[in-house]
Every structure is written in C-alpha cells, then in structure tokens.
Motif scaffolding. Structure first.
Motif, mmCIF file in Angstrom:
data_model
loop_
_atom_site.group_PDB
_atom_site.id
_atom_site.type_symbol
_atom_site.label_atom_id
_atom_site.label_comp_id
_atom_site.label_asym_id
_atom_site.label_seq_id
_atom_site.Cartn_x
_atom_site.Cartn_y
_atom_site.Cartn_z
ATOM 1 N N ALA A 1 0.832 -1.208 0.000
ATOM 2 C CA ALA A 1 0.000 0.000 0.000
ATOM 3 C C ALA A 1 0.865 1.257 0.000
ATOM 4 C CB ALA A 1 -0.921 0.000 1.223
ATOM 5 N N PHE A 2 0.386 2.268 -0.716
ATOM 6 C CA PHE A 2 1.011 3.587 -0.766
ATOM 7 C C PHE A 2 -0.051 4.604 -0.321
ATOM 8 C CE2 PHE A 2 2.892 0.816 -3.899
ATOM 9 C CZ PHE A 2 4.260 0.994 -3.720
ATOM 10 N N PRO A 3 -0.223 4.788 0.990
ATOM 11 C CA PRO A 3 -1.322 5.622 1.497
ATOM 12 C C PRO A 3 -1.322 7.044 0.940
ATOM 13 C CG PRO A 3 -0.322 4.349 3.271
ATOM 14 C CD PRO A 3 0.551 4.169 2.084
ATOM 15 N N GLN A 4 -0.146 7.651 0.792
ATOM 16 C CA GLN A 4 -0.092 9.028 0.303
ATOM 17 C C GLN A 4 -0.581 9.129 -1.142
ATOM 18 O OE1 GLN A 4 3.892 10.491 0.954
ATOM 19 N NE2 GLN A 4 3.865 9.964 3.128
ATOM 20 N N ARG A 5 -0.373 8.080 -1.909
ATOM 21 C CA ARG A 5 -0.834 8.040 -3.297
ATOM 22 C C ARG A 5 -2.257 7.490 -3.401
ATOM 23 N NH1 ARG A 5 3.026 7.675 -7.559
ATOM 24 N NH2 ARG A 5 5.178 8.063 -6.888
ATOM 25 N N GLU A 6 -2.757 6.932 -2.302
ATOM 26 C CA GLU A 6 -4.043 6.232 -2.298
ATOM 27 C C GLU A 6 -4.038 5.107 -3.335
ATOM 28 O OE1 GLU A 6 -7.198 9.073 -2.726
ATOM 29 O OE2 GLU A 6 -6.884 9.907 -0.713
ATOM 30 N N GLU A 7 -2.938 4.368 -3.341
ATOM 31 C CA GLU A 7 -2.785 3.226 -4.245
ATOM 32 C C GLU A 7 -2.551 1.973 -3.409
ATOM 33 O OE1 GLU A 7 0.266 3.886 -7.096
ATOM 34 O OE2 GLU A 7 -0.654 5.697 -7.917
ATOM 35 N N PHE A 8 -3.225 0.886 -3.799
ATOM 36 C CA PHE A 8 -3.155 -0.361 -3.051
ATOM 37 C C PHE A 8 -3.053 -1.524 -4.040
ATOM 38 C CE2 PHE A 8 -5.759 2.835 -1.017
ATOM 39 C CZ PHE A 8 -5.187 2.948 0.243
ATOM 40 N N TYR A 9 -2.185 -2.473 -3.735
ATOM 41 C CA TYR A 9 -1.957 -3.595 -4.645
ATOM 42 C C TYR A 9 -1.919 -4.912 -3.875
ATOM 43 C CZ TYR A 9 -0.363 0.034 -7.882
ATOM 44 O OH TYR A 9 -0.291 1.156 -8.686
ATOM 45 N N ARG A 10 -2.402 -5.955 -4.540
ATOM 46 C CA ARG A 10 -2.239 -7.313 -4.044
ATOM 47 C C ARG A 10 -1.253 -8.034 -4.959
ATOM 48 N NH1 ARG A 10 -7.180 -8.911 -4.236
ATOM 49 N NH2 ARG A 10 -7.652 -8.580 -2.030
ATOM 50 N N VAL A 11 -0.307 -8.749 -4.375
ATOM 51 C CA VAL A 11 0.635 -9.533 -5.168
ATOM 52 C C VAL A 11 -0.051 -10.834 -5.555
ATOM 53 C CG1 VAL A 11 2.909 -10.610 -5.215
ATOM 54 C CG2 VAL A 11 2.559 -8.501 -3.901
#
Length: 236
Positions: A86-96
């Motif tokens: 997760a990149f909270p500042q970018r509001e980006e979230f990923y699952r591997v």
C-alpha cells in the motif's frame, strides 16, 4: 556476504528481466523464503516509483510504503504471493498475485480490500492453552479459535488485528488459482481431488473458463481463493 543476486538464477516468480544486466538486488531475510522478491524491485523495476536503492531507502524512511498494514524500512524485505503493498499518500493499493507463467504481478485493489491478506494453510498444531496455530505459506503463524482448519485451506487475515476473518476450505467445488507449474496463473473450480497413496502428491483436476479442457496439477500448486482475490469482486 554479497547484496547482489545474479539475474539468470533468480526464481521464476521474480518480475525481472534476466538478460538486461548481470546482477540484481538480493532478497533479505524474512517471509516467503527464496521466492520472496526484494521490495526495491517492485518499487524500481515494476512500478517505476524510484530509480535507485537510495531513493527507495528515503521513501521507506518516510513510512510511505506499507506491507500487510505495517510500515517497512528495509528495501530488501521479501515480498511474495498475496502480500498487500500500500502507498497511502498516493491512495494506491496492490495485491501480489501470480500471473501467467508464475511471475508475481501487482493487482490494483481498493482501500477496503487492502485491510486483509490471503494465506494458504500449510500446517497446524496445538500450542499452550489448547490454542490451534496455523502455519501459512509465507512462513507466518496465526492462531485460530477452532480446529476446523486443515492443510491446503485458505484463510483471510486482518492486517491490523492479525485475526482470521474468513475461511475457504480446500474441497471439491472450491475456487482455486494455480501458483506454480505449467498452469500458473489459471483460475478454476476443483472438480476432483485424487488422493495418491504413499508419499506422492495428490492430483487436482480443475475446470477453467480459460481452458476448455481444464487442467490437472498437484495440490501443492493450487491455492483456494474467492472472487475478491481475482480482481472481480473488489468493487463490491
């Protein structure tokens, strides 16, 4: 000890080009064993968010990257199957998630889906107090409040409380994804589990919309999932 790894000998799951250079970053100690990909490779080679290990260290020092809900400050921290990045500042979230060929890829998810992660149960035992402890595919352990869990089941673990919030039994009719072998990346439903006598691996027959004839593989190569882990249910 060297901090470098020859590209030609990295695991097949690593998302790196093998012939563009001789070396890449070596994974540090941590979860996922030898299959874990150093975090800096995802930040630099996959996402393009940094250009060097130095830039990665700076970003991590600012708590800009969370893995399974925890801030990470080691650019060599191994990242593996079903981790949440997760990149909270970018509001980006990923699952591997395993892609075709078994390479690990990042699947974009929403913030709610990033609150928990999937784990395949590889073993269980009773610990002090009669509590059931489950060993997961990434080397971590979680405790369970019942004995209903079995090897090859999957569980969903809340990233904050570390408690099990969902359970997917390994059985005929279960939705699975192949994570290794010739059918890595394919998703389908278990039609039959052929139990092999002796020490041989059980064979799983899977029907799949991606393959008219379905496929067979050993049960070590499949993981039980639900639609939320295919990218189809993240908008619910």
């Amino acid at each position: 000890m060297s901090n470098h790894q020859k590209r030609l000998s990295v695991p097949k799951s690593w998302p790196v080009e093998r012939k563009t250079a001789t070396f890449t970053v070596k994974a540090g100690a941590g979860p996922h064993g030898k299959d874990g990909v150093p975090l800096v490779i995802l930040l630099r080679d996959v996402l393009g968010y940094v250009d060097s290990k130095k830039e990665a260290r700076y970003a991590l020092s600012e708590d800009a990257v969370l893995v399974n809900g925890d801030p990470i400050n080691d650019e060599q921290r191994p990242i593996g199957m079903f981790d949440i990045v997760a990149f909270p500042q970018r509001e980006e979230f990923y699952r591997v998630f395993p892609d075709e060929g078994g390479r690990l890829a990042l699947t974009a998810i929403d913030a709610d889906a990033a609150d928990s992660r999937l784990g395949k149960v590889e073993g269980k035992r009773q610990v002090t107090g009669g509590v059931t402890q489950l060993s997961l595919h990434d080397g971590t352990n979680v405790t369970a409040d019942s004995d209903e869990y079995n090897a090859n089941d999957s569980v969903v673990v809340d990233n904050e409380s570390k408690e099990i919030v969902a359970h997917f039994p390994y059985e005929e009719g279960a939705l699975v994804t192949a994570v290794r072998g010739n059918h890595a990346g394919k998703i389908g439903t278990v039609d039959e589990i052929d139990v092999t006598s002796g020490s041989g691996s059980n064979i799983v027959t899977v029907s799949s919309d991606e393959d008219e004839d379905g496929f067979e593989t050993v049960e070590e190569y499949v993981v039980v999932i639900d639609e939320n882990f295919t990218g189809e249910g993240d908008d619910e």
